[in-house]
Every structure is written in C-alpha cells, then in structure tokens.
Design a protein around this motif. Structure first.
Motif, short mmCIF file in Angstrom:
data_model
loop_
_atom_site.label_atom_id
_atom_site.label_comp_id
_atom_site.label_asym_id
_atom_site.label_seq_id
_atom_site.Cartn_x
_atom_site.Cartn_y
_atom_site.Cartn_z
N LEU A 76 0.90 -1.15 0.00
CA LEU A 76 0.00 0.00 0.00
C LEU A 76 0.93 1.20 0.00
CD1 LEU A 76 -2.61 -0.94 2.79
CD2 LEU A 76 -2.72 -1.43 0.34
N ASN A 99 -9.45 3.87 2.12
CA ASN A 99 -9.01 3.21 3.37
C ASN A 99 -9.07 4.14 4.57
OD1 ASN A 99 -8.47 0.76 2.20
ND2 ASN A 99 -6.22 1.02 2.15
N HIS A 103 -13.95 0.79 7.81
CA HIS A 103 -14.41 -0.35 7.01
C HIS A 103 -13.91 -1.66 7.60
CE1 HIS A 103 -10.32 0.44 5.57
NE2 HIS A 103 -10.28 -0.82 5.16
N ASP A 105 -12.35 -5.37 5.95
CA ASP A 105 -11.78 -5.76 4.66
C ASP A 105 -12.61 -6.83 3.95
OD1 ASP A 105 -9.71 -3.96 4.76
OD2 ASP A 105 -8.31 -5.37 5.70
N LEU A 118 -0.86 -6.24 8.55
CA LEU A 118 -0.34 -5.01 7.97
C LEU A 118 0.98 -4.69 8.64
CD1 LEU A 118 -1.17 -2.69 5.98
CD2 LEU A 118 -2.12 -1.48 7.96
N GLN A 129 -1.28 7.09 10.85
CA GLN A 129 -1.56 6.04 11.84
C GLN A 129 -2.66 5.12 11.30
OE1 GLN A 129 -2.06 9.30 12.29
NE2 GLN A 129 -1.00 10.07 14.10
N THR A 130 -2.91 4.04 12.01
CA THR A 130 -4.09 3.21 11.73
C THR A 130 -4.94 3.18 12.99
OG1 THR A 130 -2.84 1.88 10.15
CG2 THR A 130 -4.91 0.96 10.92
N HIS A 254 -11.66 -0.68 10.83
CA HIS A 254 -10.37 0.02 10.87
C HIS A 254 -10.34 1.10 9.81
CE1 HIS A 254 -9.82 -3.08 7.77
NE2 HIS A 254 -8.94 -2.26 7.21
N ALA A 256 -7.23 4.07 7.92
CA ALA A 256 -5.94 4.77 7.92
C ALA A 256 -6.20 6.23 8.24
CB ALA A 256 -5.29 4.65 6.54
N ARG A 265 4.44 6.90 2.21
CA ARG A 265 3.99 5.93 3.21
C ARG A 265 3.92 4.58 2.50
NH1 ARG A 265 -1.19 3.75 5.40
NH2 ARG A 265 -1.13 3.66 7.68
N HIS A 269 0.52 -5.39 3.00
CA HIS A 269 -0.78 -5.90 3.45
C HIS A 269 -1.01 -7.34 2.97
CE1 HIS A 269 -5.24 -5.52 4.07
NE2 HIS A 269 -5.23 -6.40 3.09
C1 OGA Z 1 -5.82 -2.18 5.02
C2 OGA Z 1 -6.10 -0.82 5.48
C3 OGA Z 1 -5.11 0.99 6.70
C4 OGA Z 1 -3.79 1.68 6.74
O1 OGA Z 1 -4.63 -2.52 4.95
O2 OGA Z 1 -6.78 -2.92 4.77
O3 OGA Z 1 -7.23 -0.41 5.50
O4 OGA Z 1 -3.53 2.32 7.76
N1 OGA Z 1 -5.03 -0.14 5.89
O5 OGA Z 1 -3.05 1.60 5.76
#
Ligand code: OGA
Ligand code: MN
Length: 285
Positions: A76, A99, A103, A105, A118, A129-130, A254, A256, A265, A269
């Motif tokens: 990602l 993202n 949501h 996945d 991840l 951050q996540t 979750h 991002a 970044r 994943h």
């Molecule tokens: C994912 C996602 C969030 C992020 O990997 O499915 O939603 O912080 N990632 O990259």
C-alpha cells in the motif's frame, strides 16, 4: 506465556513483545492464536519481517486471500513503480483514500475476509496512523429494542458505491473487489464463528438494507457506524517501520489516518480468507 502481552486501555487490542515472529515454535503458535481471538488486534513492534516471513506469519491464522494479480502480499504505497509520489487524482491514491474511511476488509466480496496483516515499511513524520474500533462492544452497548430491530436485518456491501461516495467512479475489473457479480449481502449483526460474540457488521461498504426504504437504511447505517467508532471503542497505533499488526475483520472496523501527501507511506498488506460458511455472503451460499 513465553512472551509479554500488554493490553490497550480500550475494550480490545494488545501489544506483544519478547517474541520474534520469524522464529515461532508450535506452543507459541497456540498462544498467539489464543491471544488473537481474545484481543482481536495484536501489534508486534519492531519485527522487520520480509514479505515471505509476513505471509508465513499470516498463514498461522488461515489461508491467504489472494489479492490483485494473485498476490499474497501487496504494497500500500503512494509512490509509483517509477519512484514518483502520486497525486490525489490518480487511481491508486483514490483507492488508498477509501481506506481512510472506517471499514472491514473484503466485505464487498462474496466471501469476506477473516483477518488482515499489515506491516509498516516507510512512515511519514506526521499522520499515517491506523485506527481500529470494537464492533462487539458497540453491539453490546445498544439498547435492547435496537438490538431486536437489527438482529434479523441484512445489508448489501458494495465497493463501487463506497468509492462513488468519495467521488471515485470505478469500472468493473479496475482493481480487486470491482467485479461483475451481484453485491454480497451480510447480516448487520455478525456472530463470531469462534467466540460466538455478536458484533455490528457494517463499515463504509454497507450501503443498503434489504426490505428497508433507502433513506431509512442510510440513517440506520450511519447510526450503527457512529456507535462503533465512539472514542471508548477506538484505538490508534502510530507506526514505526518494522511494526506488524494482525486484526480480526469479523469484529473490528479500521481506517488509515491522513498524512502529508508529499511524503511516502509504504505498508505491506496480507489478507486471510474468511471461512467458507461463516464469512460467505448470504446470497452466495
Ligand atoms: C488495510 C487498510 C489501513 C492503513 O490494509 O486494509 O485499510 O492504515 N489499511 O493503511
Ligand atoms: Mn482495510
């Protein structure tokens, strides 16, 4: 326990240390699987796994859900293959922007995902951050009459619709999840197949409720999503390169967090396939 588990101060999640994921013995595997079910989110700081090691780690929890081009692990990234930081108008960035909305996945697929892994490779100085949110605790907190109302309701999940809402018109076949088949239908309340705990199963891909007028459905979905992401149910991780996380898509949402789009970044994943019965959409069984 042969490793240290530090629970967060919310209703789920733990930081795991004193263990190296590339050197796991079978008794450690059982402990990790148990911790995964208990906490729903495990963060392992400073692991620096290779992609191959990340896939090996993911396979502890089940089979891999193959993503774009049958890849086991996908980057990602906001940097293109020729090294350029991409602009907001580019397809890949529009997908990454999605993202940033809560949501779970692959709820837009005929078989939703069980869990996701991840890891952080390159992290911008600010943001990126996540966050995760506990859809079990959110369900528990609802008033009885709301639980009774939603317990038997089902929603369609549709990636085309959720991207369209952020101004991204996506064609069939453009990326993973944009396929020709009918949008999958999942119960609003998901009973976890391993813990039996009920959780709200919504997130941004849920777009319609079967048998309910559109405006009423939209209002209910907004309400349920807002319940899940109340601050007492949310936990945020600020990544350092080398950290790796696994979470349970069957009971958490979750997202991002935004970051300076002129900076890179890069995350890796991997997705773990849902169970053939419990994660298969009602209209694909
Ligand atoms: C994912 C996602 C969030 C992020 O990997 O499915 O939603 O912080 N990632 O990259
Ligand atoms: Mn995701």
């Amino acid at each position: 326990m042969k490793f240290k588990i530090q629970p967060t101060d919310v209703t789920f999640g733990a930081i795991v240390s004193g263990i190296h994921l590339s050197q796991l013995t079978s008794d450690l595997l059982d402990d990790i699987k148990e911790a995964f079910l208990k906490y729903a989110l495990l963060i392992f700081p400073g692991q620096n796994l290779s992609s191959k090691e990340q896939v090996e780690f993911a396979k502890i929890f089940g089979e891999i859900e193959y993503l774009v081009d049958n890849m086991e692990t996908i980057p990602l990234s906001n940097r293109s293959s020729n090294g350029r930081i991409m602009s907001d108008e580019e397809e890949q960035i529009k997908l990454l922007k999605g993202n940033e909305i809560w949501h779970t996945d692959s709820s837009y697929m005929p078989r939703a995902s069980k869990a996701s892994v991840l890891s952080a490779k390159i992290i911008p100085d600010f943001g990126g951050q996540t966050e995760w949110a506990d859809a079990r605790a959110a369900y528990d907190s609802l008033e009885k009459h709301i639980k009774e109302k939603i317990d038997t309701l089902n929603a369609t999940h549709n990636y085309f619709v959720s991207q369209a809402k952020i101004g991204h018109q996506v064609k069939v076949g453009a990326a993973y999840g944009f396929y020709e088949g009918k949008p999958p239908i999942y119960p609003l309340v998901k009973i976890h197949p391993e813990t039996n705990r009920p959780a709200l199963y919504v997130g941004r891909h849920a777009c319609n409720i079967i048998g309910m007028p559109e405006d009423e459905a939209e209002e209910l979905l907004l309400f349920l999503n807002a319940q899940i992401v109340k601050s007492q149910f949310v936990w945020q991780h600020s990544w350092s390169p080398g950290d790796i996380a696994i979470w349970d898509n069957r009971c958490l949402l979750h997202r991002a967090r935004p970051f300076d789009s002129s900076k890179e970044r890069l995350m890796m994943h991997t997705r773990i396939r849902g169970n053939e019965i419990s994660e298969t959409a009602l209209n694909y069984r």
